[in-house]
Design a protein around this motif. Structure first.
Motif, short mmCIF file in Angstrom:
data_model
loop_
_atom_site.label_atom_id
_atom_site.label_comp_id
_atom_site.label_asym_id
_atom_site.label_seq_id
_atom_site.Cartn_x
_atom_site.Cartn_y
_atom_site.Cartn_z
N GLN A 79 0.93 -1.16 0.22
CA GLN A 79 -0.07 0.04 -0.09
C GLN A 79 0.95 1.25 0.01
O GLN A 79 1.54 1.40 0.88
CB GLN A 79 -0.86 -0.08 1.33
CG GLN A 79 -1.89 -1.27 1.18
CD GLN A 79 -2.60 -1.50 2.49
OE1 GLN A 79 -2.95 -0.21 3.15
NE2 GLN A 79 -2.80 -2.53 2.72
N TRP A 80 0.71 2.28 -1.05
CA TRP A 80 1.61 3.17 -1.27
C TRP A 80 1.14 4.31 -0.48
O TRP A 80 -0.07 4.39 0.12
CB TRP A 80 1.60 3.59 -2.77
CG TRP A 80 2.84 4.20 -3.24
CD1 TRP A 80 2.73 5.29 -3.61
CD2 TRP A 80 4.15 3.47 -3.37
NE1 TRP A 80 4.32 5.45 -4.29
CE2 TRP A 80 5.02 4.55 -3.93
CE3 TRP A 80 4.81 2.50 -2.64
CZ2 TRP A 80 6.44 4.36 -4.14
CZ3 TRP A 80 5.97 1.99 -2.85
CH2 TRP A 80 6.75 3.03 -3.91
N SER A 81 2.30 5.22 -0.19
CA SER A 81 1.98 6.35 0.57
C SER A 81 2.70 7.63 -0.02
O SER A 81 3.67 7.43 -0.77
CB SER A 81 2.08 6.24 2.04
OG SER A 81 3.55 6.28 2.19
N GLU A 82 2.33 8.64 0.41
CA GLU A 82 3.27 9.92 0.01
C GLU A 82 4.31 9.91 0.26
O GLU A 82 5.43 10.34 -0.54
CB GLU A 82 2.45 11.27 0.59
CG GLU A 82 1.83 12.01 -0.48
CD GLU A 82 1.02 13.25 0.43
OE1 GLU A 82 1.87 13.99 1.02
OE2 GLU A 82 -0.23 13.33 0.39
N THR A 83 4.95 9.49 1.57
CA THR A 83 6.02 9.23 2.25
C THR A 83 6.85 8.40 1.36
O THR A 83 7.86 8.44 0.95
CB THR A 83 6.23 8.95 3.47
OG1 THR A 83 5.39 9.87 4.22
CG2 THR A 83 7.51 9.20 4.00
N ALA A 84 6.48 7.15 1.00
CA ALA A 84 6.73 6.21 0.06
C ALA A 84 7.17 6.82 -1.35
O ALA A 84 8.08 6.64 -1.84
CB ALA A 84 5.87 5.00 -0.23
#
Ligand code: TXA
Ligand code: MG
Length: 330
Positions: A79-84
Motif C-alpha cells: 500500500q503506497w503512501s506520500e512518504t513512500a
C-alpha cells in the motif's frame, strides 16, 4: 538436501536469460546487487522461498525483502503512501528498503513476510539485478547469499565459498559497489530506521525534512530476525583496537599500520565497499581479528552496526531451541 551443480553465469544476455528462466522454475539464483549478492527465489512461490531458508541454513522463517524492478511494480504488492513516493523518487533504484503495509491481492508468499502484514520492498540499482527482475516480471525474495550468520558476500566467489552445491546458479558480475546491505526504513506516519545500511540516514532525513525514529542502541531486534551475533567471521573479533595484540590481525581505518585497511584516506564509502571483502580475507587466515574504530556518521552507522554484530558473542543454541523461542538467526 541433494547437492546440485551450481552454474556460474555471466552477466550477458545468455546468462541473464538463464538466471530468469531458473527463477521462473522455482530454482535459486544468487545475483549481484549494488549492496551485496542476494540469494534470489520467486517471492510468489512458497517452495522457492522455503528453499532459500534451507540453502542458507536459516533456523527459522524471518521476513525477506522482495526485490522488484521499479516503484510502479512495488505498488502491486504494498500500500503506497506520500512518504513512500517521496523516498522512492529520491532513492530508487538504490540501497533503500521500505517496509510498507502488504496488499493482500499481491500474491506474495506468506513465507516472505513471515506472516506479518507488512512487506519489505526494494528496487536495486545494479544493472544485472535490474535485467533479471525485468525479464522475470515478478518479485524476487533475496536475503544476502551467505550461510546463515556468516559474513555477507560481495563477490561471486564469496557466494560459491558458502553455497556451492546448494543453489542452482550464481550470476557473476564482479564485486558490489556499496558493500553493505540496504538501509531499511519502516514507512509509517513517523518513519523509522529499522536497519542502518548503504544509504546514509542523513540523506533520508534531508529528503523527509525530519529525523528518522531510531531504535535504541542495545535493542537490535526491530527488523525481526536481526539477532545481535551476525556477519560473523569464524575468528574472534575485537573492536576499537588501536594496535594488534600478538597473534591478532589488524583491520585498520585511516592512516595507520595494519594488515588490511578499510580506507587509508578515512573515506566511509570506500570503507563500506571493502568491509565484507576484507573480513572474508582476514577470516581465511584463521587468526583473531582486531578492528580499528570507525566514525559514526554517514555510512559509519552501518559499518559499526555490522562490526558490532561480527564481534558479538555467538549463540550456542540448538536450532530447535531458537525455533521454539520464536527468534530467528538471519
Ligand atoms: O541490501 C540488501 O538489503 C540485501 C540485498 C540482497 O538486497 N538483502 C538483505 O536481505 O540484506 P536480508 O534478508 O539479509 O535482510 C532483510 C532484513 C531482515 O533484517 C528482516 O528482518 C528485515 O529485512 N525485514 C524484512 N521484512 C520485514 C518487515 N516486514 N518488517 C520489518 N523488517 C523486515
Ligand atoms: Mg544477511
Amino acid at each position: 538436501m541433494e547437492p546440485v551443480q551450481t552454474e556460474i553465469l555471466k552477466a550477458d544476455s545468455l546468462g541473464l536469460d538463464r538466471a530468469a528462466a531458473l527463477l521462473a522454475q522455482g530454482a535459486l539464483v544468487a545475483f549481484p546487487t549494488e549492496t551485496v549478492y542476494g540469494l534470489g527465489g520467486d517471492a510468489r512461490n512458497g517452495a522457492a522461498v522455503a528453499a532459500i531458508y534451507q540453502a542458507k541454513g536459516r533456523p527459522s522463517f524471518n521476513p525477506l525483502i522482495a526485490h522488484v524492478a521499479s516503484a510502479e511494480v512495488a505498488r502491486r504488492y504494498v500500500q503506497w503512501s506520500e512518504t513512500a513516493e517521496k523516498l522512492a523518487r529520491a532513492f530508487w533504484p538504490g540501497p533503500l528498503t521500505m517496509v510498507l503495509p502488504l496488499r493482500n491481492d499481491g500474491g506474495v508468499s506468506e513465507l516472505v513476510t513471515a506472516g506479518l502484514d507488512t512487506l519489505a520492498v526494494r528496487v536495486p540499482a545494479h544493472p544485472a539485478a535490474q535485467a533479471i527482475l525485468t525479464r522475470l516480471d515478478a518479485p524476487v525474495a533475496a536475503p544476502s547469499a551467505n550461510p546463515s550468520g556468516r559474513i555477507s558476500p560481495t563477490t561471486a566467489q564469496h557466494v560459491l565459498n558458502g553455497l556451492q552445491g546448494r543453489i542452482a546458479a550464481v550470476l557473476d558480475d564482479g564485486p558490489c559497489g556499496v558493500g553493505v546491505e540496504s538501509t531499511i526504513v519502516g514507512v509509517t506516519e513517523q518513519p523509522t530506521l529499522l536497519r542502518p545500511g548503504g544509504l546514509a540516514c542523513e540523506e533520508i532525513e534531508t529528503v523527509l525534512g525530519r529525523k528518522l525514529n531510531r531504535r535504541e542502541q542495545d535493542e537490535p531486534l526491530n527488523a525481526p530476525g536481526q539477532l545481535l551475533s551476525h556477519y560473523a567471521p569464524r575468528a574472534q573479533v575485537r573492536l576499537n583496537a588501536d594496535h594488534a595484540e600478538p597473534g591478532e590481525l589488524l583491520l585498520g581505518f585511516g592512516d595507520m599500520e595494519c594488515d588490511l585497511n578499510l580506507s587509508e584516506r578515512g573515506d566511509l564509502v570506500e570503507a563500506a565497499a571493502r568491509l565484507f571483502g576484507h573480513l572474508h580475507k582476514l577470516d581465511a587466515q584463521g587468526k583473531p581479528i582486531a578492528i580499528a574504530p570507525v566514525p559514526m556518521n554517514g555510512l559509519g552507522l552501518a559499518i559499526n552496526d555490522r562490526l558490532r554484530r561480527a564481534a558479538a558473542p555467538r549463540p550456542k543454541l540448538a536450532p530447535e531451541i531458537i525455533r521454539r523461542s520464536g527468534i530467528g538467526l538471519l
